[in-house]
Design a protein around this motif. Structure first.
Motif, PDB file in Angstrom:
ATOM      1  N   VAL A 168       0.838  -1.198   0.000  1.00 41.96           N
ATOM      2  CA  VAL A 168       0.000   0.000   0.000  1.00 41.96           C
ATOM      3  C   VAL A 168       0.876   1.252   0.000  1.00 41.96           C
ATOM      4  N   CYS A 169       1.915   1.255   0.849  1.00 46.65           N
ATOM      5  CA  CYS A 169       2.816   2.407   0.923  1.00 46.65           C
ATOM      6  C   CYS A 169       3.594   2.579  -0.383  1.00 46.65           C
ATOM      7  N   ARG A 170       4.002   1.470  -0.974  1.00 44.14           N
ATOM      8  CA  ARG A 170       4.717   1.553  -2.250  1.00 44.14           C
ATOM      9  C   ARG A 170       3.843   2.209  -3.315  1.00 44.14           C
ATOM     10  N   ALA A 171       2.583   1.793  -3.375  1.00 43.79           N
ATOM     11  CA  ALA A 171       1.666   2.386  -4.353  1.00 43.79           C
ATOM     12  C   ALA A 171       1.486   3.882  -4.090  1.00 43.79           C
ATOM     13  N   GLY A 172       1.411   4.253  -2.812  1.00 37.65           N
ATOM     14  CA  GLY A 172       1.244   5.667  -2.482  1.00 37.65           C
ATOM     15  C   GLY A 172       2.455   6.493  -2.861  1.00 37.65           C
ATOM     16  N   ILE A 173       3.651   5.985  -2.593  1.00 32.74           N
ATOM     17  CA  ILE A 173       4.876   6.725  -2.921  1.00 32.74           C
ATOM     18  C   ILE A 173       5.064   6.815  -4.428  1.00 32.74           C
ATOM     19  N   GLU A 174       4.806   5.722  -5.127  1.00 34.28           N
ATOM     20  CA  GLU A 174       4.969   5.741  -6.582  1.00 34.28           C
ATOM     21  C   GLU A 174       3.912   6.595  -7.264  1.00 34.28           C
ATOM     22  N   ASN A 175       2.837   6.931  -6.548  1.00 27.65           N
ATOM     23  CA  ASN A 175       1.806   7.811  -7.096  1.00 27.65           C
ATOM     24  C   ASN A 175       2.267   9.269  -7.147  1.00 27.65           C
ATOM     25  N   ILE A 176       3.293   9.583  -6.345  1.00 28.50           N
ATOM     26  CA  ILE A 176       3.837  10.940  -6.332  1.00 28.50           C
ATOM     27  C   ILE A 176       4.725  11.142  -7.562  1.00 28.50           C
ATOM     28  N   SER A 177       4.560  12.244  -8.243  1.00 27.37           N
ATOM     29  CA  SER A 177       5.318  12.482  -9.487  1.00 27.37           C
ATOM     30  C   SER A 177       6.809  12.637  -9.199  1.00 27.37           C
ATOM     31  N   ARG A 178       7.617  12.243 -10.165  1.00 32.45           N
ATOM     32  CA  ARG A 178       9.066  12.357 -10.031  1.00 32.45           C
ATOM     33  C   ARG A 178       9.486  13.816  -9.872  1.00 32.45           C
ATOM     34  N   GLY A 179       8.651  14.726 -10.342  1.00 37.57           N
ATOM     35  CA  GLY A 179       8.983  16.142 -10.219  1.00 37.57           C
ATOM     36  C   GLY A 179       9.153  16.586  -8.781  1.00 37.57           C
ATOM     37  N   GLN A 180       8.425  15.953  -7.872  1.00 36.96           N
ATOM     38  CA  GLN A 180       8.557  16.280  -6.451  1.00 36.96           C
ATOM     39  C   GLN A 180       9.952  15.927  -5.937  1.00 36.96           C
ATOM     40  N   PHE A 181      10.447  14.756  -6.342  1.00 32.15           N
ATOM     41  CA  PHE A 181      11.794  14.353  -5.956  1.00 32.15           C
ATOM     42  C   PHE A 181      12.833  15.306  -6.564  1.00 32.15           C
ATOM     43  N   GLU A 182      12.642  15.643  -7.830  1.00 32.51           N
ATOM     44  CA  GLU A 182      13.607  16.503  -8.520  1.00 32.51           C
ATOM     45  C   GLU A 182      13.626  17.908  -7.908  1.00 32.51           C
TER      46      GLU A 182
END
Length: 224
Positions: free
Chosen positions: A111-125
């Motif tokens: 569930v947590c993996r799905a939630g984190i992967e739902n966040i766009s890569r732009g947030q990390f960048e």
């Protein structure tokens, strides 16, 4: 009348109610313990699954797949009855808490993996551009956003774990179902089991409605 006297005997229900309440206390304690440790363990597994080294990623995937596939009852029996043969003994409460936490951890990780992967890569960048360290990015940027996605399914999993606490009666833990079964045998009447079912319904139904509310709120927020 025979049906009512057999399954809905009021006097027997009143007499067995204190016994059921003792079992309810153990059930609530077991459920809370399993949820706390299961969620923490699941988040740890999720981090390993996503960002660990290759060996540890595969190890986490293997664990998650195995414990999502295994019935909790099998895990519980292995912990309570098989481990003592290797010299490792746990009480019935500890065995049930470990089994429930291990299985909940596997589902929580996904569930947590799905939630984190739902966040766009732009947030990390964007966080990297600001010079934020990885764990600071996770704690202050990614996880607060992921929580909005994972809360409904995570709450649903927690409700399921509370229902699965009834399996602890298999290892003689005095939970709600075990107390109801003992009261049934003592009073030679199945009414205590009906009482246990009503108690389960009384504290799980609001949680089920909470899951529905969170899902609807999540859909409204995504539609904006």
């Amino acid at each position: 009348m025979e049906l009512i006297d057999t399954f809905f005997n009021w006097s027997i229900l009143v007499e067995s109610f204190p016994i059921l309440l003792r079992g309810l206390g153990n059930t609530l304690l077991l459920g809370c313990t399993a949820i706390v440790f299961g969620c923490v363990w699941g988040l740890f597994l999720c981090m390993i699954r996503l960002y660990g080294g290759r060996f540890f990623r595969y190890l986490a995937i293997f664990y998650i797949d195995i414990f999502r596939a295994l019935p909790i009852l099998v895990v519980l029996i292995l912990i309570y009855y098989a481990l003592p043969m290797a010299g490792i003994r746990f009480s019935s409460f500890t065995s049930a808490a470990i089994a429930l936490s291990m299985v909940l951890g596997a589902f929580t990780a996904e569930v947590c993996r799905a939630g984190i992967e739902n966040i766009s890569r732009g947030q990390f960048e964007a966080a990297a551009a600001l010079g934020l360290p990885f764990w600071t990015t996770m704690r202050k940027v990614i996880l607060p956003q992921a929580i909005k996605v994972v809360v409904p399914p995570l709450t649903s999993n927690c409700v399921s774990i509370y229902k699965d606490t009834s399996l602890a009666s298999v290892v003689a833990m005095p939970d709600l179902l075990k107390q109801a079964t003992d009261a049934q045998a003592l009073m030679a009447n199945p009414t205590p089991l009906i009482g246990a079912a009503l108690i389960y319904l009384a504290f799980l139904w609001p949680l089920v409605r909470l899951v529905s509310y969170l899902e609807e709120r999540g859909k409204r927020q995504m539609a904006r």
